[in-house]
Design a protein around this motif. Sequence first.
Motif, PDB file in Angstrom:
ATOM      1  N   MET A 110       0.835  -1.199   0.000  1.00  0.00           N
ATOM      2  CA  MET A 110       0.000   0.000   0.000  1.00  0.00           C
ATOM      3  C   MET A 110       0.868   1.246   0.000  1.00  0.00           C
ATOM      4  SD  MET A 110      -3.103  -0.896   2.638  1.00  0.00           S
ATOM      5  CE  MET A 110      -2.097  -0.733   4.113  1.00  0.00           C
ATOM      6  N   THR A 111       0.389   2.272  -0.657  1.00  0.00           N
ATOM      7  CA  THR A 111       1.039   3.569  -0.603  1.00  0.00           C
ATOM      8  C   THR A 111       0.013   4.642  -0.904  1.00  0.00           C
ATOM      9  OG1 THR A 111       2.926   4.875  -1.368  1.00  0.00           O
ATOM     10  CG2 THR A 111       1.747   3.623  -3.031  1.00  0.00           C
ATOM     11  N   ALA A 112       0.225   5.814  -0.324  1.00  0.00           N
ATOM     12  CA  ALA A 112      -0.682   6.940  -0.570  1.00  0.00           C
ATOM     13  C   ALA A 112      -0.210   7.734  -1.779  1.00  0.00           C
ATOM     14  CB  ALA A 112      -0.766   7.837   0.662  1.00  0.00           C
ATOM     15  N   THR A 113       1.064   8.072  -1.810  1.00  0.00           N
ATOM     16  CA  THR A 113       1.614   8.801  -2.940  1.00  0.00           C
ATOM     17  C   THR A 113       2.788   8.021  -3.479  1.00  0.00           C
ATOM     18  OG1 THR A 113       1.007  10.897  -1.934  1.00  0.00           O
ATOM     19  CG2 THR A 113       2.608  10.964  -3.716  1.00  0.00           C
ATOM     20  N   PRO A 114       2.706   7.433  -4.657  1.00  0.00           N
ATOM     21  CA  PRO A 114       3.828   6.642  -5.170  1.00  0.00           C
ATOM     22  C   PRO A 114       5.081   7.489  -5.313  1.00  0.00           C
ATOM     23  CG  PRO A 114       1.850   6.300  -6.491  1.00  0.00           C
ATOM     24  CD  PRO A 114       1.577   7.461  -5.584  1.00  0.00           C
ATOM     25  N   ILE A 115       6.196   6.991  -4.797  1.00  0.00           N
ATOM     26  CA  ILE A 115       7.467   7.642  -5.062  1.00  0.00           C
ATOM     27  C   ILE A 115       7.864   7.315  -6.498  1.00  0.00           C
ATOM     28  CG2 ILE A 115       8.215   7.564  -2.673  1.00  0.00           C
ATOM     29  CD1 ILE A 115       9.959   5.157  -3.459  1.00  0.00           C
ATOM     30  N   PRO A 116       8.838   8.016  -7.055  1.00  0.00           N
ATOM     31  CA  PRO A 116       9.168   7.789  -8.465  1.00  0.00           C
ATOM     32  C   PRO A 116       9.423   6.339  -8.833  1.00  0.00           C
ATOM     33  CG  PRO A 116      10.183   9.789  -7.734  1.00  0.00           C
ATOM     34  CD  PRO A 116       9.534   9.193  -6.515  1.00  0.00           C
ATOM     35  N   ARG A 117      10.136   5.594  -7.995  1.00  0.00           N
ATOM     36  CA  ARG A 117      10.392   4.199  -8.351  1.00  0.00           C
ATOM     37  C   ARG A 117       9.092   3.419  -8.454  1.00  0.00           C
ATOM     38  NH1 ARG A 117      13.396  -0.139  -8.677  1.00  0.00           N
ATOM     39  NH2 ARG A 117      12.417  -2.021  -7.876  1.00  0.00           N
ATOM     40  N   THR A 118       8.155   3.678  -7.533  1.00  0.00           N
ATOM     41  CA  THR A 118       6.875   2.982  -7.579  1.00  0.00           C
ATOM     42  C   THR A 118       6.116   3.347  -8.851  1.00  0.00           C
ATOM     43  OG1 THR A 118       6.792   3.051  -5.174  1.00  0.00           O
ATOM     44  CG2 THR A 118       4.746   2.543  -6.316  1.00  0.00           C
ATOM     45  N   VAL A 119       6.155   4.621  -9.210  1.00  0.00           N
ATOM     46  CA  VAL A 119       5.515   5.029 -10.456  1.00  0.00           C
ATOM     47  C   VAL A 119       6.128   4.279 -11.630  1.00  0.00           C
ATOM     48  CG1 VAL A 119       5.090   6.958 -12.015  1.00  0.00           C
ATOM     49  CG2 VAL A 119       4.936   7.304  -9.554  1.00  0.00           C
ATOM     50  N   ALA A 120       7.456   4.181 -11.624  1.00  0.00           N
ATOM     51  CA  ALA A 120       8.137   3.489 -12.716  1.00  0.00           C
ATOM     52  C   ALA A 120       7.698   2.035 -12.807  1.00  0.00           C
ATOM     53  CB  ALA A 120       9.650   3.582 -12.524  1.00  0.00           C
ATOM     54  N   MET A 121       7.730   1.341 -11.673  1.00  0.00           N
ATOM     55  CA  MET A 121       7.367  -0.070 -11.692  1.00  0.00           C
ATOM     56  C   MET A 121       5.898  -0.249 -12.058  1.00  0.00           C
ATOM     57  SD  MET A 121      10.206  -1.474 -11.111  1.00  0.00           S
ATOM     58  CE  MET A 121      10.059  -3.162 -10.543  1.00  0.00           C
ATOM     59  N   THR A 122       5.066   0.712 -11.654  1.00  0.00           N
ATOM     60  CA  THR A 122       3.649   0.639 -11.991  1.00  0.00           C
ATOM     61  C   THR A 122       3.446   0.787 -13.498  1.00  0.00           C
ATOM     62  OG1 THR A 122       3.003   1.518  -9.843  1.00  0.00           O
ATOM     63  CG2 THR A 122       1.396   1.683 -11.610  1.00  0.00           C
ATOM     64  N   VAL A 123       4.086   1.795 -14.071  1.00  0.00           N
ATOM     65  CA  VAL A 123       3.945   2.011 -15.510  1.00  0.00           C
ATOM     66  C   VAL A 123       4.448   0.804 -16.291  1.00  0.00           C
ATOM     67  CG1 VAL A 123       4.716   3.432 -17.456  1.00  0.00           C
ATOM     68  CG2 VAL A 123       4.035   4.514 -15.316  1.00  0.00           C
ATOM     69  N   LYS A 183       6.887  10.825 -20.630  1.00  0.00           N
ATOM     70  CA  LYS A 183       6.694  11.196 -22.030  1.00  0.00           C
ATOM     71  C   LYS A 183       6.376   9.987 -22.914  1.00  0.00           C
ATOM     72  CE  LYS A 183       9.779  15.211 -21.861  1.00  0.00           C
ATOM     73  NZ  LYS A 183      11.012  15.829 -22.420  1.00  0.00           N
ATOM     74  N   ASP A 184       6.771   8.811 -22.472  1.00  0.00           N
ATOM     75  CA  ASP A 184       6.680   7.627 -23.337  1.00  0.00           C
ATOM     76  C   ASP A 184       5.713   6.577 -22.815  1.00  0.00           C
ATOM     77  OD1 ASP A 184       8.648   8.633 -25.130  1.00  0.00           O
ATOM     78  OD2 ASP A 184      10.211   8.033 -23.716  1.00  0.00           O
ATOM     79  N   GLU A 185       4.709   6.991 -22.058  1.00  0.00           N
ATOM     80  CA  GLU A 185       3.784   6.018 -21.472  1.00  0.00           C
ATOM     81  C   GLU A 185       3.064   5.198 -22.545  1.00  0.00           C
ATOM     82  OE1 GLU A 185       1.393   6.987 -17.950  1.00  0.00           O
ATOM     83  OE2 GLU A 185       2.351   8.952 -18.011  1.00  0.00           O
ATOM     84  N   GLU A 186       2.657   5.837 -23.638  1.00  0.00           N
ATOM     85  CA  GLU A 186       1.938   5.104 -24.688  1.00  0.00           C
ATOM     86  C   GLU A 186       2.839   4.048 -25.312  1.00  0.00           C
ATOM     87  OE1 GLU A 186      -0.438   5.943 -28.892  1.00  0.00           O
ATOM     88  OE2 GLU A 186       0.085   7.609 -27.568  1.00  0.00           O
ATOM     89  N   LEU A 187       4.095   4.417 -25.577  1.00  0.00           N
ATOM     90  CA  LEU A 187       5.053   3.459 -26.128  1.00  0.00           C
ATOM     91  C   LEU A 187       5.258   2.302 -25.153  1.00  0.00           C
ATOM     92  CD1 LEU A 187       8.455   4.429 -27.769  1.00  0.00           C
ATOM     93  CD2 LEU A 187       8.290   2.510 -26.206  1.00  0.00           C
ATOM     94  N   ILE A 188       5.379   2.613 -23.865  1.00  0.00           N
ATOM     95  CA  ILE A 188       5.616   1.585 -22.850  1.00  0.00           C
ATOM     96  C   ILE A 188       4.445   0.616 -22.784  1.00  0.00           C
ATOM     97  CG2 ILE A 188       5.863   1.216 -20.362  1.00  0.00           C
ATOM     98  CD1 ILE A 188       7.407   3.953 -20.360  1.00  0.00           C
ATOM     99  N   ARG A 189       3.232   1.150 -22.849  1.00  0.00           N
ATOM    100  CA  ARG A 189       2.050   0.276 -22.812  1.00  0.00           C
ATOM    101  C   ARG A 189       2.009  -0.628 -24.041  1.00  0.00           C
ATOM    102  NH1 ARG A 189      -0.553   5.214 -21.045  1.00  0.00           N
ATOM    103  NH2 ARG A 189      -0.888   5.152 -18.800  1.00  0.00           N
ATOM    104  N   SER A 190       2.346  -0.071 -25.202  1.00  0.00           N
ATOM    105  CA  SER A 190       2.384  -0.896 -26.415  1.00  0.00           C
ATOM    106  C   SER A 190       3.432  -1.992 -26.278  1.00  0.00           C
ATOM    107  CB  SER A 190       2.685  -0.030 -27.641  1.00  0.00           C
ATOM    108  OG  SER A 190       1.657   0.922 -27.859  1.00  0.00           O
ATOM    109  N   ALA A 191       4.591  -1.643 -25.717  1.00  0.00           N
ATOM    110  CA  ALA A 191       5.648  -2.632 -25.532  1.00  0.00           C
ATOM    111  C   ALA A 191       5.211  -3.709 -24.550  1.00  0.00           C
ATOM    112  CB  ALA A 191       6.925  -1.953 -25.045  1.00  0.00           C
TER     113      ALA A 191
END
Length: 764
Positions: free
Chosen positions: A434-447, A717-725
């Motif tokens: 659980m987390t309230a505000t994802p730190i950058p690493r969590t955001v990265a792993m989530t994406v 900037k590259d979330e769409e590319l990452i999702r496609s990958a």
Amino acid sequence: MIDQTTRLRDVVGAATATALADALSLETSGDLLAHLPRRYHERGELTDLANLAVGEVVTVQAQVVSVKRRPMRERRRSMLTVTVTDGSHNLLLTFFNQVWQERNLRQGVTALFAGKVEEYRGRRQLTNPEVHLLDAESADPGTHGGAESFASGLVPIYPSAVKLPSWKIGSCVRILLAGLTELDDPLPAAIRDKYRLVGLLDAYRLVHQPSSWAEVARGRLRLKWDEALILQVALARRRLDNEQTAATARVPRADGLLAAFDAALPFPLTAGQRAVGETIKAEIARPFPMHRLLQGEVGSGKTVVALRAMLAAVDAGGQAVLLAPTETLASQHLRSLRNLLGPLGQAGELDAAPLATRIVLVTGSLGVRSRREALGAVADGSAGLVVGTHALLEESVTFRDLALVVVDEQHRFGVEQRDALRSRSARPPHVLVMTATPIPRTVAMTVFGDLEVSTLTELPAGRSPIASFVVPATNKVWTDRMWGRVRDEVAKGHQAYVVCPRIGEDDAAADAPPDAAADAPPDAADGVLPGSLAAFSGGAPPGMIDGDTWDATAGSEDGRRPSAAVLDLLPALRDTELVGLRAAALHGRLRPDDKDEVMTKFAAGDIDVLVATTVIEVGVDVPNATVMVIADADRFGISQLHQLRGRVGRGSAPGWCLLYTEAEHGSPAWERLAAVAATADGAQLARLDLAQRREGDVLGAAQSGGRRSLRLLELLKDEELIRSARDEATALMRVDPQLSAQPALAAALAATLDESTAAYLEKG
């Protein structure tokens, strides 16, 4: 035939290869190809000289303004000083015993200059810089120009070293590319065709030898796909392996603790809480481990969701653990669970309900007898719910049947620590972080899709809005109004927090748990930044507290005043701003019993103002607290400020969060605070944090941006590319998990996933 594994000595010669290896750790052709330009200069475009930092190795494009020669004291030696400009700012170049440079560096000539930025008598300069004339026809052989003319108007600028300037690296790249005819391409042809991507060798040519910005973009897009697909394949393989890992399916009984708890709840669950609860129940009933991230705004009801998941695990015959980063938070969770469960959590007591389970606390400060009783209840299974800190990770802690691990504030725990608790079960337990505000690493792993994610977007009924303001320490009127707000709220019957970065009395750091520095601002050390705090006394001048000079160097290696400390500030406030109010301290050096006593009194309304460190950052729930002053707010990270702010506004009265700072208006620190004050959206703040601090190493233990497995890919900037990958990687793994039909991709994956990284992912 040259390929990515060819040693550079076989391409550029032994001497140059040794220089590349020593200065930049480039040893193979693949290393050199992956050493991408940092930026590009257009012919005639001058470098902004204002941003050069002393000590930095730079390559600049500038125009000669003047050249002066003067003799030195030593016979037959002379010094040449050349002033160059970008049109607005000048830079001094000093050449010792290189008078021949005067033939080429005439007024108006534009060239590249490479060297280390130094400072002499207040002026920045380069001493004996390497010179590369951009006008090939006028170049003297000694200037490293002439024969190496550029084919286009774009000049690649590489990360370089003092003895290895950018154009020498560029020359090596050109030699290498001239000898290459093909490369093993890790990107499957079907993906290249689908997304209209160039081949790998063409991509390197476009990035290293572009004739236009459009070519740079095409080459970089292709190389971004390589990064994204390799990482997504690694994570897709991990998800596939996870699905094939045997775990105990936990199917809860329909008429158990969870049903009784829901029936007794005095408030309705939000739609989000119900939906996430059903998802978790379904996933723990599968025969492979759940690995889910639950994120939600401060106060969105994550604790209730976690408790319902834990009760489901108990209803299925297992045990559940709630792991907290600090003893204060663990004790708070224990109180919260007991209050929520009532008789349902009192097994073995007189008032226990028929279906009741037992809740125990395991922390490092438990007495011998209490610890023995708690560990015995954990081992024999009589304790269905276990709350604890890092003490739960010790080898002496054994479980009868660990079904579910809930990790609160997951960024406070390292991968090794979380893995240690999971290993306490014969089969891997289900995991909810659980987390309230994802730190950058969590955001990265989530994406990147490493975690399955659930998000709570609704706030439970009765929560009040929080107004946030930045209060400049230099503005006495604002400072007086800040303390006036605290006194006004207490006069209305409410309570307040004052948060400090430090404890005090020579303790440089606050209650920083393991990994706390991961959430600190970019230049933080051990979770705390050096700096200063102006006097909180309304009548005292800056630098004074209660009329006594505050040592400007105490606790600070850089000569600035130390940040605010609880043990210093509390007595000063009692004599000034908080006269007549009941104020108390809370920090990590207090004994556990004393901390519990302070929190109990504060929760009961017997303390008006709690002056504390970040031990109150998470889990503390006092609905009557309506105002928070964060002293030296610029010493905290974005996520931490958002977490702290969530301690107020938890009742029916509006909340106030006042960010007190000495940061200059318009400075990066001020802008960071202004961003926090401008929004209560944790996801938006997490993205801002990521934009400022970068992703960290997605496939490694580093949680800051200094070490990255990503060279080109940018998560925002590259979330769409990452999702496609991710979609392509998932499809590849489903039909060919061993990548038998994609040997080049398998080789690239193996090169990226060394032994330590593979182990990290396995434990992650």
